[in-house]
Design an enzyme around this catalytic site. Structure first.
Site, PDB file in Angstrom:
ATOM      1  N   LEU A  11      17.386  19.396 -39.358  1.00  0.00           N
ATOM      2  CA  LEU A  11      17.952  18.237 -38.652  1.00  0.00           C
ATOM      3  C   LEU A  11      19.142  17.681 -39.433  1.00  0.00           C
ATOM      4  O   LEU A  11      18.994  17.251 -40.578  1.00  0.00           O
ATOM      5  CB  LEU A  11      16.901  17.149 -38.482  1.00  0.00           C
ATOM      6  CG  LEU A  11      15.617  17.597 -37.760  1.00  0.00           C
ATOM      7  CD1 LEU A  11      14.672  16.423 -37.592  1.00  0.00           C
ATOM      8  CD2 LEU A  11      15.957  18.218 -36.411  1.00  0.00           C
ATOM      9  N   ALA A  12      20.300  17.709 -38.790  1.00  0.00           N
ATOM     10  CA  ALA A  12      21.509  17.296 -39.503  1.00  0.00           C
ATOM     11  C   ALA A  12      22.500  16.610 -38.564  1.00  0.00           C
ATOM     12  O   ALA A  12      23.705  16.703 -38.745  1.00  0.00           O
ATOM     13  CB  ALA A  12      22.154  18.522 -40.143  1.00  0.00           C
ATOM     14  N   ARG A  18      23.325   4.375 -43.201  1.00  0.00           N
ATOM     15  CA  ARG A  18      23.052   3.644 -44.434  1.00  0.00           C
ATOM     16  C   ARG A  18      23.929   4.110 -45.605  1.00  0.00           C
ATOM     17  O   ARG A  18      23.980   3.480 -46.647  1.00  0.00           O
ATOM     18  CB  ARG A  18      21.557   3.773 -44.790  1.00  0.00           C
ATOM     19  CG  ARG A  18      20.651   3.044 -43.829  1.00  0.00           C
ATOM     20  CD  ARG A  18      19.194   3.489 -43.939  1.00  0.00           C
ATOM     21  NE  ARG A  18      18.939   4.739 -43.242  1.00  0.00           N
ATOM     22  CZ  ARG A  18      17.764   5.354 -43.173  1.00  0.00           C
ATOM     23  NH1 ARG A  18      16.716   4.826 -43.776  1.00  0.00           N
ATOM     24  NH2 ARG A  18      17.623   6.488 -42.517  1.00  0.00           N
ATOM     25  N   GLU A 153       6.040   4.632 -39.621  1.00  0.00           N
ATOM     26  CA  GLU A 153       7.344   4.372 -40.237  1.00  0.00           C
ATOM     27  C   GLU A 153       7.345   2.991 -40.888  1.00  0.00           C
ATOM     28  O   GLU A 153       6.616   2.094 -40.476  1.00  0.00           O
ATOM     29  CB  GLU A 153       8.445   4.451 -39.170  1.00  0.00           C
ATOM     30  CG  GLU A 153       8.688   5.844 -38.652  1.00  0.00           C
ATOM     31  CD  GLU A 153       9.042   6.842 -39.737  1.00  0.00           C
ATOM     32  OE1 GLU A 153      10.043   6.643 -40.439  1.00  0.00           O
ATOM     33  OE2 GLU A 153       8.296   7.829 -39.911  1.00  0.00           O
ATOM     34  N   ARG A 331      47.268  24.125 -65.356  1.00  0.00           N
ATOM     35  CA  ARG A 331      47.318  23.855 -63.916  1.00  0.00           C
ATOM     36  C   ARG A 331      47.158  25.143 -63.102  1.00  0.00           C
ATOM     37  O   ARG A 331      47.219  26.245 -63.653  1.00  0.00           O
ATOM     38  CB  ARG A 331      48.628  23.128 -63.598  1.00  0.00           C
ATOM     39  CG  ARG A 331      48.620  21.715 -64.205  1.00  0.00           C
ATOM     40  CD  ARG A 331      49.987  21.091 -64.167  1.00  0.00           C
ATOM     41  NE  ARG A 331      50.545  21.111 -62.836  1.00  0.00           N
ATOM     42  CZ  ARG A 331      51.841  20.926 -62.567  1.00  0.00           C
ATOM     43  NH1 ARG A 331      52.693  20.716 -63.546  1.00  0.00           N
ATOM     44  NH2 ARG A 331      52.268  20.950 -61.322  1.00  0.00           N
ATOM     45  N   ALA A 421      66.099  27.503 -83.116  1.00  0.00           N
ATOM     46  CA  ALA A 421      65.548  26.176 -82.816  1.00  0.00           C
ATOM     47  C   ALA A 421      66.623  25.271 -82.224  1.00  0.00           C
ATOM     48  O   ALA A 421      67.791  25.360 -82.583  1.00  0.00           O
ATOM     49  CB  ALA A 421      64.982  25.561 -84.092  1.00  0.00           C
ATOM     50  N   ARG A 438      73.528  25.521 -79.888  1.00  0.00           N
ATOM     51  CA  ARG A 438      73.413  24.111 -80.291  1.00  0.00           C
ATOM     52  C   ARG A 438      74.696  23.734 -80.992  1.00  0.00           C
ATOM     53  O   ARG A 438      75.392  24.609 -81.535  1.00  0.00           O
ATOM     54  CB  ARG A 438      72.190  23.916 -81.200  1.00  0.00           C
ATOM     55  CG  ARG A 438      72.286  24.678 -82.495  1.00  0.00           C
ATOM     56  CD  ARG A 438      70.996  24.627 -83.306  1.00  0.00           C
ATOM     57  NE  ARG A 438      71.202  25.265 -84.597  1.00  0.00           N
ATOM     58  CZ  ARG A 438      70.269  25.929 -85.259  1.00  0.00           C
ATOM     59  NH1 ARG A 438      69.057  26.079 -84.745  1.00  0.00           N
ATOM     60  NH2 ARG A 438      70.542  26.443 -86.431  1.00  0.00           N
TER      61      ARG A 438
HETATM   62  C1  UD1 Z   1      12.483  10.421 -41.726  1.00  0.00           C
HETATM   63  C2  UD1 Z   1      11.072  10.323 -41.141  1.00  0.00           C
HETATM   64  C3  UD1 Z   1      10.164   9.677 -42.191  1.00  0.00           C
HETATM   65  C4  UD1 Z   1      10.207  10.477 -43.476  1.00  0.00           C
HETATM   66  C5  UD1 Z   1      11.651  10.686 -43.964  1.00  0.00           C
HETATM   67  C6  UD1 Z   1      11.680  11.690 -45.096  1.00  0.00           C
HETATM   68  C7  UD1 Z   1      11.206  10.037 -38.715  1.00  0.00           C
HETATM   69  C8  UD1 Z   1      11.148   9.062 -37.585  1.00  0.00           C
HETATM   70  N1  UD1 Z   1      11.087   9.517 -39.949  1.00  0.00           N
HETATM   71  O1  UD1 Z   1      12.952   9.099 -41.955  1.00  0.00           O
HETATM   72  O2  UD1 Z   1       8.825   9.634 -41.718  1.00  0.00           O
HETATM   73  O3  UD1 Z   1       9.454   9.834 -44.476  1.00  0.00           O
HETATM   74  O4  UD1 Z   1      12.484  11.194 -42.912  1.00  0.00           O
HETATM   75  O5  UD1 Z   1      12.945  11.768 -45.683  1.00  0.00           O
HETATM   76  O6  UD1 Z   1      11.316  11.223 -38.485  1.00  0.00           O
HETATM   77  N2  UD1 Z   1      18.540  13.136 -37.487  1.00  0.00           N
HETATM   78  C9  UD1 Z   1      19.053  13.798 -36.395  1.00  0.00           C
HETATM   79  N3  UD1 Z   1      19.134  13.136 -35.211  1.00  0.00           N
HETATM   80  C10 UD1 Z   1      18.715  11.862 -35.071  1.00  0.00           C
HETATM   81  C11 UD1 Z   1      18.170  11.204 -36.187  1.00  0.00           C
HETATM   82  C12 UD1 Z   1      18.097  11.872 -37.393  1.00  0.00           C
HETATM   83  O7  UD1 Z   1      19.428  14.966 -36.493  1.00  0.00           O
HETATM   84  O8  UD1 Z   1      18.824  11.344 -33.948  1.00  0.00           O
HETATM   85  C13 UD1 Z   1      18.480  13.858 -38.780  1.00  0.00           C
HETATM   86  C14 UD1 Z   1      19.300  13.178 -39.852  1.00  0.00           C
HETATM   87  O9  UD1 Z   1      20.613  13.708 -39.865  1.00  0.00           O
HETATM   88  C15 UD1 Z   1      18.533  13.473 -41.119  1.00  0.00           C
HETATM   89  C16 UD1 Z   1      17.096  13.686 -40.645  1.00  0.00           C
HETATM   90  O10 UD1 Z   1      17.154  13.860 -39.241  1.00  0.00           O
HETATM   91  O11 UD1 Z   1      18.980  14.671 -41.738  1.00  0.00           O
HETATM   92  C17 UD1 Z   1      16.203  12.487 -40.963  1.00  0.00           C
HETATM   93  O12 UD1 Z   1      16.762  11.318 -40.376  1.00  0.00           O
HETATM   94  P1  UD1 Z   1      16.812   9.954 -41.166  1.00  0.00           P
HETATM   95  O13 UD1 Z   1      17.496   8.961 -40.304  1.00  0.00           O
HETATM   96  O14 UD1 Z   1      17.308  10.162 -42.514  1.00  0.00           O
HETATM   97  O15 UD1 Z   1      15.261   9.598 -41.193  1.00  0.00           O
HETATM   98  P2  UD1 Z   1      14.489   8.761 -42.306  1.00  0.00           P
HETATM   99  O16 UD1 Z   1      14.670   7.321 -42.048  1.00  0.00           O
HETATM  100  O17 UD1 Z   1      14.818   9.251 -43.644  1.00  0.00           O
HETATM  101 MG    MG Z   2      16.344  10.431 -44.342  1.00  0.00          MG
END
Ligand code: UD1
Ligand code: MG
Length: 454
Positions: A11-12, A18, A153, A331, A421, A438
């Site tokens: 998930l990214a 934050r 959460e 460089r 020199a 020189r």
């Molecule tokens: C999440 C978990 C939490 C866990 C923590 C661990 C949930 C609701 N919470 O919280 O239980 O303890 O990770 O680190 O899953 N992302 C998406 N799409 C979105 C939202 C997030 O791809 O719509 C991805 C973010 O880019 C990130 C990852 O999911 O890489 C986690 O999201 P983040 O918002 O960091 O969740 P946490 O608050 O850390």
């Molecule tokens: Mg996170």
């Protein structure tokens, strides 16, 4: 490769609000690599079927990460559950899949492998960790027989739940068919409207599925990056881990607290790293080098036995047993042969200096090809820029450049030539010739008293 794993989702897609910066969170660098690259590296050891869910600045993320993975797009960031839903069409139709986050870069392939193995004992596995400061993480709720019953959460947790120190790492291993069945059942959170992947846990429990808990031995692997403070903490841990590995491979690091070496930098055994050293990018150092104190290297390749002190060097190759510094700036485009001596107070740019050449004091060498065994006297300067264009200078093997000379490019100083020199040269000097340019000296006996007050 763990054969029983049929794919993985990372998930990214989140912006990383934050973090309070515009860079997509997973493209922040940790020890020189993108945060998500560390995750990709670990996951790639377990499966080649990787689906990366991207959303915020997805073009940038895709451009930077390349085409080795499948991409799923989450156009609106509606939570982790919604993110995994976007990956479903790209996943294999059966088998176990790993789900992990792009913001937990310390998780090791070994720990993920343990989770995958443990998951086979039930319908899914959840990677948890017992952390000293659980604030901000989802808490793991255990019921009878210590079975996992839910993840709560931080925002939904009451004071009792907040005391729980076992957290959800955000990493799961689950059967694809079960995932496909449960994901659409997740309902949005009433306050945020987000679909939490964590809700899958209580759905499983409600429907009689068993989740195998798998707790990390080292909780630090679970640390997530949600803000720049956590980024620094995670980077510090990763940096120390890498330095430990270097030390165990025979590299002496005098002060790990002030030594910063990027992931992927190779350092030969017997090399000593002195304090305040930063080595970045695709750099490599040979065996038995002495590096530092106060050295900053970026994309530098140095052979064995090289010594570098109080120096900044970028995109430079340094041959075996060369001695650099103190106070040198190398460089991009600099290539030094074997046994070359550069510095103190010398700058070299886009130049080749062959074996055993010496530029020991207060010189500038730019856009030049300097042959073997050349000696540059103190203060000699290559004048490479005429205000419009850069020109090259050649100094052939064995030539001697006297102190405080100016070599005005384009210029060729022949093999074995001698530049007196203080000369300022703009005409080529043939092999073995003496060039002197020189003004002649005048000496007036007794006239000093006119200037020196007694
Ligand atoms: C999440 C978990 C939490 C866990 C923590 C661990 C949930 C609701 N919470 O919280 O239980 O303890 O990770 O680190 O899953 N992302 C998406 N799409 C979105 C939202 C997030 O791809 O719509 C991805 C973010 O880019 C990130 C990852 O999911 O890489 C986690 O999201 P983040 O918002 O960091 O969740 P946490 O608050 O850390
Ligand atoms: Mg996170």
């Amino acid at each position: 490769m763990v054969l029983e794993l049929s794919g993985a989702v990372i998930l990214a897609a989140g912006k990383g609000k934050r973090m309070k910066t515009e860079t997509p969170k997973v493209l922040n660098r940790i020890c020189g690599k993108y945060m998500v690259d560390h995750v990709l590296e670990a996951v790639s050891r377990l499966t080649s079927h990787i689906v990366l869910v991207i959303g915020y600045k997805s073009d940038t993320v895709k451009n930077e990460l390349g085409d080795n993975f499948k991409y799923a797009y989450q156009l609106e960031q509606k939570g982790t559950g919604h993110a995994v839903l976007q990956a479903l069409p790209h996943l294999p139709s059966s088998g176990m899949v790993l789900i992990t986050c792009g913001d937990t870069p310390l998780l090791s392939a070994a720990s993920l492998e343990t989770l995958i193995k443990e998951s086979r004992k039930g319908d899914a596995g959840l990677l948890t960790a017992e952390v000293p400061n659980p604030g901000g993480y989802g808490r793991v709720i255990r019921g009878e027989n210590k079975q996992i019953t839910a993840i709560v959460e931080e925002a939904q947790a009451d004071n009792e739940v907040k005391k729980i120190r076992e957290i959800n790492t955000g990493t799961y291993c689950i059967n694809v068919e079960l995932l496909k069945k449960l994901l659409p059942q997740i309902t949005p959170d009433q306050e945020t409207g987000e679909y939490y992947l964590t809700d899958i846990v209580h759905l499983m429990v409600e429907q009689g599925y068993y989740i195998v808990p798998c707790r990390l031995d080292d909780y630090r692997e679970s640390l997530g990056v949600n803000n720049l403070k956590q980024l620094a903490e995670v980077e510090n841990i990763m940096r120390k881990n890498m330095l430990s590995q270097l030390m165990l491979s025979g590299v002496k690091v005098l002060d790990p607290d002030s030594t910063y070496i990027d992931a992927g930098v190779s350092v030969g055994s017997g090399t000593v790293i002195y304090p305040n050293t930063v080595i970045e990018g695709a750099s490599s150092l040979g065996e038995n080098c002495n590096i530092g104190p106060s050295v900053h290297l970026k994309e530098v390749k140095a052979g064995p036995g090289v010594e570098i002190r109080f120096t900044v060097a970028e995109e430079t190759e340094i041959g075996e047993k060369s001695v650099i510094g103190p106070f040198v700036y190398l460089r991009p485009g600099t290539r030094l042969g074997t046994g070359v001596k550069i510095g103190d107070f010398v700058e070299v740019k886009n130049s080749n200096l062959e074996n055993y050449t010496k530029v020991p004091h207060l010189s500038y060498v730019g856009d030049a090809d300097i042959g073997e065994g050349v000696n540059f006297g103190a203060g000699s300067i290559v004048v490479n820029y005429d205000g419009r264009k850069k020109h090259r200078t050649t100094v052939q093997e064995g030539a001697f450049i006297g102190c405080n000379s100016n070599l005005i490019a384009p210029l060729v100083i022949g093999r074995g030539a001698y530049v007196a020199a203080g000369s300022t040269l703009n005409q080529d000097v043939p092999e073995n010739a003496l060039a002197i340019a020189r003004s002649p000296q005048e000496t007036k006996p007794g006239l000093a008293k006119r200037f020196i007050k007694k």
